[in-house]
Design a protein around this motif. Structure first.
Motif, PDB file in Angstrom:
ATOM      1  N   ASN A   1       0.815  -1.208   0.000  1.00 48.59           N
ATOM      2  CA  ASN A   1       0.000   0.000   0.000  1.00 48.59           C
ATOM      3  C   ASN A   1       0.857   1.270   0.000  1.00 48.59           C
ATOM      4  OD1 ASN A   1      -2.309   1.738   0.400  1.00 48.59           O
ATOM      5  ND2 ASN A   1      -1.846   1.722   2.573  1.00 48.59           N
ATOM      6  N   ARG A   2       1.811   1.360   0.910  1.00 52.33           N
ATOM      7  CA  ARG A   2       2.681   2.551   0.970  1.00 52.33           C
ATOM      8  C   ARG A   2       3.589   2.629  -0.244  1.00 52.33           C
ATOM      9  NH1 ARG A   2       4.862   1.539   6.923  1.00 52.33           N
ATOM     10  NH2 ARG A   2       4.063  -0.528   6.415  1.00 52.33           N
ATOM     11  N   SER A   3       4.000   1.471  -0.759  1.00 57.86           N
ATOM     12  CA  SER A   3       4.814   1.462  -1.983  1.00 57.86           C
ATOM     13  C   SER A   3       4.049   2.119  -3.117  1.00 57.86           C
ATOM     14  CB  SER A   3       5.181   0.025  -2.362  1.00 57.86           C
ATOM     15  OG  SER A   3       5.864  -0.626  -1.331  1.00 57.86           O
ATOM     16  N   GLY A   4       2.800   1.707  -3.315  1.00 66.43           N
ATOM     17  CA  GLY A   4       1.968   2.279  -4.372  1.00 66.43           C
ATOM     18  C   GLY A   4       1.683   3.750  -4.149  1.00 66.43           C
ATOM     19  N   ALA A   5       1.458   4.138  -2.884  1.00 65.79           N
ATOM     20  CA  ALA A   5       1.183   5.542  -2.567  1.00 65.79           C
ATOM     21  C   ALA A   5       2.378   6.420  -2.903  1.00 65.79           C
ATOM     22  CB  ALA A   5       0.808   5.681  -1.086  1.00 65.79           C
ATOM     23  N   LEU A   6       3.570   5.995  -2.486  1.00 66.49           N
ATOM     24  CA  LEU A   6       4.769   6.802  -2.736  1.00 66.49           C
ATOM     25  C   LEU A   6       5.089   6.857  -4.228  1.00 66.49           C
ATOM     26  CD1 LEU A   6       7.001   8.520  -1.538  1.00 66.49           C
ATOM     27  CD2 LEU A   6       8.320   6.418  -1.137  1.00 66.49           C
ATOM     28  N   LEU A   7       4.900   5.758  -4.926  1.00 67.86           N
ATOM     29  CA  LEU A   7       5.131   5.778  -6.379  1.00 67.86           C
ATOM     30  C   LEU A   7       4.138   6.700  -7.079  1.00 67.86           C
ATOM     31  CD1 LEU A   7       6.054   2.059  -6.913  1.00 67.86           C
ATOM     32  CD2 LEU A   7       7.436   4.007  -7.647  1.00 67.86           C
ATOM     33  N   ALA A   8       2.911   6.768  -6.595  1.00 68.52           N
ATOM     34  CA  ALA A   8       1.916   7.656  -7.209  1.00 68.52           C
ATOM     35  C   ALA A   8       2.313   9.114  -7.072  1.00 68.52           C
ATOM     36  CB  ALA A   8       0.533   7.418  -6.589  1.00 68.52           C
ATOM     37  N   VAL A   9       2.715   9.519  -5.864  1.00 66.46           N
ATOM     38  CA  VAL A   9       3.067  10.932  -5.692  1.00 66.46           C
ATOM     39  C   VAL A   9       4.379  11.259  -6.409  1.00 66.46           C
ATOM     40  CG1 VAL A   9       1.703  11.235  -3.585  1.00 66.46           C
ATOM     41  CG2 VAL A   9       4.100  10.596  -3.391  1.00 66.46           C
ATOM     42  N   GLU A  10       5.316  10.323  -6.429  1.00 65.21           N
ATOM     43  CA  GLU A  10       6.567  10.533  -7.171  1.00 65.21           C
ATOM     44  C   GLU A  10       6.258  10.697  -8.660  1.00 65.21           C
ATOM     45  OE1 GLU A  10      10.000   9.063  -9.630  1.00 65.21           O
ATOM     46  OE2 GLU A  10       8.106   8.037  -9.334  1.00 65.21           O
ATOM     47  N   ASP A  11       5.348   9.883  -9.169  1.00 67.31           N
ATOM     48  CA  ASP A  11       4.967   9.938 -10.581  1.00 67.31           C
ATOM     49  C   ASP A  11       4.319  11.284 -10.928  1.00 67.31           C
ATOM     50  OD1 ASP A  11       4.849   8.442 -13.067  1.00 67.31           O
ATOM     51  OD2 ASP A  11       2.683   8.338 -12.783  1.00 67.31           O
ATOM     52  N   PHE A  12       3.487  11.776 -10.044  1.00 68.41           N
ATOM     53  CA  PHE A  12       2.773  13.041 -10.270  1.00 68.41           C
ATOM     54  C   PHE A  12       3.713  14.240 -10.144  1.00 68.41           C
ATOM     55  CE2 PHE A  12       0.234  16.578  -8.422  1.00 68.41           C
ATOM     56  CZ  PHE A  12      -0.596  16.820  -9.502  1.00 68.41           C
ATOM     57  N   TRP A  13       4.450  14.307  -9.036  1.00 66.01           N
ATOM     58  CA  TRP A  13       5.277  15.477  -8.774  1.00 66.01           C
ATOM     59  C   TRP A  13       6.555  15.536  -9.617  1.00 66.01           C
ATOM     60  CZ3 TRP A  13       4.663  14.610  -2.855  1.00 66.01           C
ATOM     61  CH2 TRP A  13       3.490  15.212  -2.414  1.00 66.01           C
ATOM     62  N   LEU A  14       7.133  14.387  -9.932  1.00 70.98           N
ATOM     63  CA  LEU A  14       8.444  14.405 -10.566  1.00 70.98           C
ATOM     64  C   LEU A  14       8.464  13.910 -12.002  1.00 70.98           C
ATOM     65  CD1 LEU A  14      10.373  13.291  -7.391  1.00 70.98           C
ATOM     66  CD2 LEU A  14      10.237  15.586  -8.357  1.00 70.98           C
ATOM     67  N   HIS A  15       7.366  13.360 -12.471  1.00 72.91           N
ATOM     68  CA  HIS A  15       7.294  12.937 -13.877  1.00 72.91           C
ATOM     69  C   HIS A  15       6.252  13.731 -14.650  1.00 72.91           C
ATOM     70  CE1 HIS A  15       9.999   9.487 -13.656  1.00 72.91           C
ATOM     71  NE2 HIS A  15       9.500   9.277 -12.456  1.00 72.91           N
ATOM     72  N   GLY A  16       5.490  14.567 -13.942  1.00 75.58           N
ATOM     73  CA  GLY A  16       4.518  15.417 -14.614  1.00 75.58           C
ATOM     74  C   GLY A  16       3.306  14.689 -15.176  1.00 75.58           C
ATOM     75  N   ARG A  17       3.023  13.500 -14.673  1.00 74.43           N
ATOM     76  CA  ARG A  17       1.825  12.796 -15.136  1.00 74.43           C
ATOM     77  C   ARG A  17       0.587  13.486 -14.564  1.00 74.43           C
ATOM     78  NH1 ARG A  17       3.119   6.992 -15.642  1.00 74.43           N
ATOM     79  NH2 ARG A  17       1.012   6.704 -16.397  1.00 74.43           N
ATOM     80  N   THR A  18      -0.539  13.297 -15.207  1.00 77.06           N
ATOM     81  CA  THR A  18      -1.775  13.863 -14.672  1.00 77.06           C
ATOM     82  C   THR A  18      -2.114  13.165 -13.357  1.00 77.06           C
ATOM     83  OG1 THR A  18      -3.309  12.290 -15.700  1.00 77.06           O
ATOM     84  CG2 THR A  18      -2.649  14.235 -17.025  1.00 77.06           C
ATOM     85  N   ALA A  19      -2.952  13.807 -12.580  1.00 74.57           N
ATOM     86  CA  ALA A  19      -3.348  13.233 -11.292  1.00 74.57           C
ATOM     87  C   ALA A  19      -4.011  11.873 -11.483  1.00 74.57           C
ATOM     88  CB  ALA A  19      -4.281  14.198 -10.564  1.00 74.57           C
ATOM     89  N   GLU A  20      -4.887  11.761 -12.468  1.00 78.42           N
ATOM     90  CA  GLU A  20      -5.567  10.479 -12.722  1.00 78.42           C
ATOM     91  C   GLU A  20      -4.579   9.395 -13.160  1.00 78.42           C
ATOM     92  OE1 GLU A  20      -8.524   9.449 -12.026  1.00 78.42           O
ATOM     93  OE2 GLU A  20      -9.474  11.348 -11.522  1.00 78.42           O
ATOM     94  N   GLU A  21      -3.631   9.763 -14.012  1.00 78.20           N
ATOM     95  CA  GLU A  21      -2.623   8.789 -14.452  1.00 78.20           C
ATOM     96  C   GLU A  21      -1.769   8.323 -13.278  1.00 78.20           C
ATOM     97  OE1 GLU A  21      -1.724  10.304 -19.027  1.00 78.20           O
ATOM     98  OE2 GLU A  21      -0.637  11.217 -17.353  1.00 78.20           O
TER      99      GLU A  21
END
Length: 194
Positions: free
Chosen positions: A133-153
């Protein structure tokens, strides 16, 4: 045909029918292969997520995935003292990035994860917590903040990496509206007053 002959003929028919049925029966489904991590996922090439083995004895199985770096997101209270030794004895590098809950889902933690994931010398990496769960959560915020993906992506990516119970917090961090409350079911719906 005598009574004994009819009985013998019935047995031959039953055995023949049973043999034919067994010959046509589909093979029994094979059990899913055991994975070294609980709820194991592979959200990116060279990145495994999930729950850490319950015992340090499970670390060699994680190493069989080809993992070079074991990134442990669990808090100090969740760790046994022999985890680091077991990881290193299995031939992996042990890294810590404690994420006890939503309070550590911040930009600084996301940047540390980002640096590790983009260091070719650290790949492949297992990003583990208790369940994934925390792995997925941290990867989601890293993906959004540092890769510029949309929030939904980014949210979808987090789910693919194991995000579950922290989804409400991740949604807020990504600027998404909260999920609507579940619709009442027939057993929980209030009874109309007359």
């Amino acid at each position: 045909m005598t009574g004994g002959g009819r009985f013998a003929a019935a047995i031959v028919v039953a055995v023949t029918t049973l043999a034919a049925a067994n010959a046509q029966a589909p093979p029994a489904p094979e059990a899913a292969p055991a994975t070294p991590l609980a709820n194991q996922r592979t959200p990116l090439p060279g990145v495994f997520t999930g729950g850490a083995p319950k015992s340090p004895d499970g670390m060699p199985a994680v190493a069989t995935l080809g993992v070079r770096t074991f990134l442990d997101l669990r808090s100090d209270a969740e760790l046994s003292p022999e985890v680091r030794t077991a990881v290193e004895a299995a031939g992996m590098v042990y890294e810590r990035l404690p994420v006890a809950g939503e309070g550590e889902l911040d930009l600084a933690t996301a940047r540390k994860l980002h640096a590790l994931l983009h260091d070719p010398g650290k790949q492949p990496v297992a990003v583990v917590c208790a369940s994934g769960n925390r792995s997925g959560a941290l990867l989601a915020v890293e993906d959004f903040w540092l890769h510029g993906r949309t929030a939904e992506e980014a949210l979808g990516f987090g789910r693919s990496a194991g995000l579950t119970r922290l989804e409400p917090s991740v949604r807020l961090l990504l600027g998404l509206p909260p999920l609507p409350p579940p619709a009442p079911t027939a057993s929980t719906a209030p009874t109309p007053q007359r």
